[in-house]
Design a protein around this motif. Structure first.
Motif, PDB file in Angstrom:
ATOM      1  N   MET A   1       9.063  -9.583 -11.637  1.00  0.00           N
ATOM      2  CA  MET A   1       8.923  -8.435 -10.758  1.00  0.00           C
ATOM      3  C   MET A   1      10.025  -8.501  -9.703  1.00  0.00           C
ATOM      4  O   MET A   1      10.269  -9.544  -9.115  1.00  0.00           O
ATOM      5  CB  MET A   1       7.536  -8.454 -10.093  1.00  0.00           C
ATOM      6  N   LYS A   2      10.692  -7.374  -9.473  1.00  0.00           N
ATOM      7  CA  LYS A   2      11.778  -7.318  -8.492  1.00  0.00           C
ATOM      8  C   LYS A   2      11.491  -6.190  -7.506  1.00  0.00           C
ATOM      9  O   LYS A   2      11.066  -5.107  -7.905  1.00  0.00           O
ATOM     10  CB  LYS A   2      13.119  -7.071  -9.188  1.00  0.00           C
ATOM     11  N   LEU A   3      11.750  -6.449  -6.211  1.00  0.00           N
ATOM     12  CA  LEU A   3      11.590  -5.437  -5.179  1.00  0.00           C
ATOM     13  C   LEU A   3      12.935  -5.193  -4.514  1.00  0.00           C
ATOM     14  O   LEU A   3      13.532  -6.115  -3.945  1.00  0.00           O
ATOM     15  CB  LEU A   3      10.570  -5.878  -4.133  1.00  0.00           C
ATOM     16  N   LEU A   4      13.410  -3.963  -4.593  1.00  0.00           N
ATOM     17  CA  LEU A   4      14.647  -3.569  -3.924  1.00  0.00           C
ATOM     18  C   LEU A   4      14.287  -3.011  -2.557  1.00  0.00           C
ATOM     19  O   LEU A   4      13.453  -2.097  -2.448  1.00  0.00           O
ATOM     20  CB  LEU A   4      15.400  -2.522  -4.746  1.00  0.00           C
ATOM     21  N   ILE A   5      14.905  -3.558  -1.533  1.00  0.00           N
ATOM     22  CA  ILE A   5      14.564  -3.203  -0.154  1.00  0.00           C
ATOM     23  C   ILE A   5      15.818  -2.897   0.655  1.00  0.00           C
ATOM     24  O   ILE A   5      16.927  -3.287   0.283  1.00  0.00           O
ATOM     25  CB  ILE A   5      13.776  -4.326   0.549  1.00  0.00           C
TER      26      ILE A   5
ATOM     27  N   TRP B   1       9.645   1.230   5.492  1.00  0.00           N
ATOM     28  CA  TRP B   1       8.993   1.381   4.187  1.00  0.00           C
ATOM     29  C   TRP B   1       9.156   0.127   3.351  1.00  0.00           C
ATOM     30  O   TRP B   1       8.229  -0.289   2.637  1.00  0.00           O
ATOM     31  CB  TRP B   1       9.533   2.609   3.468  1.00  0.00           C
ATOM     32  N   SER B   2      10.323  -0.513   3.433  1.00  0.00           N
ATOM     33  CA  SER B   2      10.516  -1.766   2.704  1.00  0.00           C
ATOM     34  C   SER B   2       9.565  -2.842   3.204  1.00  0.00           C
ATOM     35  O   SER B   2       9.012  -3.623   2.412  1.00  0.00           O
ATOM     36  CB  SER B   2      11.961  -2.251   2.861  1.00  0.00           C
ATOM     37  N   LEU B   3       9.370  -2.904   4.519  1.00  0.00           N
ATOM     38  CA  LEU B   3       8.438  -3.881   5.087  1.00  0.00           C
ATOM     39  C   LEU B   3       7.053  -3.724   4.480  1.00  0.00           C
ATOM     40  O   LEU B   3       6.388  -4.714   4.150  1.00  0.00           O
ATOM     41  CB  LEU B   3       8.375  -3.716   6.608  1.00  0.00           C
ATOM     42  N   ARG B   4       6.592  -2.508   4.321  1.00  0.00           N
ATOM     43  CA  ARG B   4       5.238  -2.276   3.813  1.00  0.00           C
ATOM     44  C   ARG B   4       5.028  -2.918   2.437  1.00  0.00           C
ATOM     45  O   ARG B   4       4.078  -3.661   2.216  1.00  0.00           O
ATOM     46  CB  ARG B   4       4.964  -0.770   3.749  1.00  0.00           C
TER      47      ARG B   4
ATOM     48  N   GLY C   1      14.526   2.989  -1.182  1.00  0.00           N
ATOM     49  CA  GLY C   1      13.903   1.696  -0.997  1.00  0.00           C
ATOM     50  C   GLY C   1      12.620   1.866  -0.205  1.00  0.00           C
ATOM     51  O   GLY C   1      12.591   2.692   0.723  1.00  0.00           O
ATOM     52  N   PRO C   2      11.578   1.142  -0.580  1.00  0.00           N
ATOM     53  CA  PRO C   2      11.572   0.131  -1.622  1.00  0.00           C
ATOM     54  C   PRO C   2      11.366   0.730  -3.013  1.00  0.00           C
ATOM     55  O   PRO C   2      10.768   1.790  -3.161  1.00  0.00           O
ATOM     56  CB  PRO C   2      10.356  -0.726  -1.255  1.00  0.00           C
TER      57      PRO C   2
END
Length: 229
Positions: A1-5, A13-16, A55-56
């Motif tokens: 699993m990858k998260l682009l932030i 929004w990335s923080l969430r 992002g994210p």
């Protein structure tokens, strides 16, 4: 699993999404894509074809999810055992409604107080719109705590940490950054978020970033600059 932030100092929004993944112990790879830089959308599209280029964005094999609430629902479906949303049906409905209201509203607070974890500002009157938003947000928090927080499960909105807490974490950061006063129940809730180990991890990384995003720098003197950039 990858998260682009986006940048950790500014990207609410990335923080969430990142905070929910980390707080629930879900393994993932993080990829930082610099905000306000050429090629931002192209980098997201390359990793997640068909996404919104924002992002994210979460990538899980061939699956791409690019809206924060949709990411949370995907994680709930993938890990039903982790309590992404509260287990009680009434609490879960309240949490989803409050999170949707957060997703769609509170524009006055967003516009007047952009997330900037690198600075602190003095308390002052920020206008009727901000005051109205803060009153509604803190009313939601008090309602959740009084009606649905389970004794002994934790200090968060519904007891244990959930997606709703991840949704409101950037609001907590804003109220803290801009020294906006709140009632004692809301202040205690804010302290629980600010002291959460996963939030502290994000904050430490944010303060170490060298990048400045001019559009998220408010035009007022800071009482403290927490970054040396």
């Amino acid at each position: 699993m990858k998260l682009l932030i986006g940048n950790k100092c500014y990207s609410s929004w990335s923080l969430r999404a990142w905070l929910l993944l980390r707080a629930k112990g879900i393994p993932f790879e993080e990829k930082l894509v610099l905000l306000d830089e050429p090629g931002f959308k192209e980098t997201i599209f390359a990793a997640a074809p068909g996404s919104g280029g924002t992002g994210p964005t979460l990538v899980d094999g061939e699956i791409a999810v690019w809206e924060t609430l949709a990411i949370m629902e995907y994680l709930h479906d993938r890990h039903p055992e982790l309590g992404i949303w509260p287990k009680d049906r009434a609490a879960r409905a309240h949490a989803r409604a409050a999170s949707s209201e957060m997703h769609a509203g509170f524009q006055a607070l967003r516009n007047a107080c952009p997330m900037n974890l690198g600075k602190r500002f003095a308390e002052r009157d920020r206008g009727a719109g901000v005051a109205k938003d803060v009153a509604r947000i803190t009313a939601l928090w008090r309602d959740a705590r009084s009606r649905f927080a389970v004794d002994g499960e934790g200090p968060f909105l519904y007891g244990a940490f959930s997606a709703a807490d991840a949704m409101f974490a950037p609001v907590v950061a804003r109220l803290d950054t801009y020294a906006i006063p709140v009632d004692p129940v809301s202040a205690a809730y804010m302290r629980a978020i600010l002291d959460h180990p996963s939030y502290r991890e994000w904050l430490a990384a944010a303060l170490a970033e060298p990048w400045i995003v001019a559009q998220d720098e408010v035009d007022e003197p800071a009482v403290a600059n927490l970054r040396q950039v």
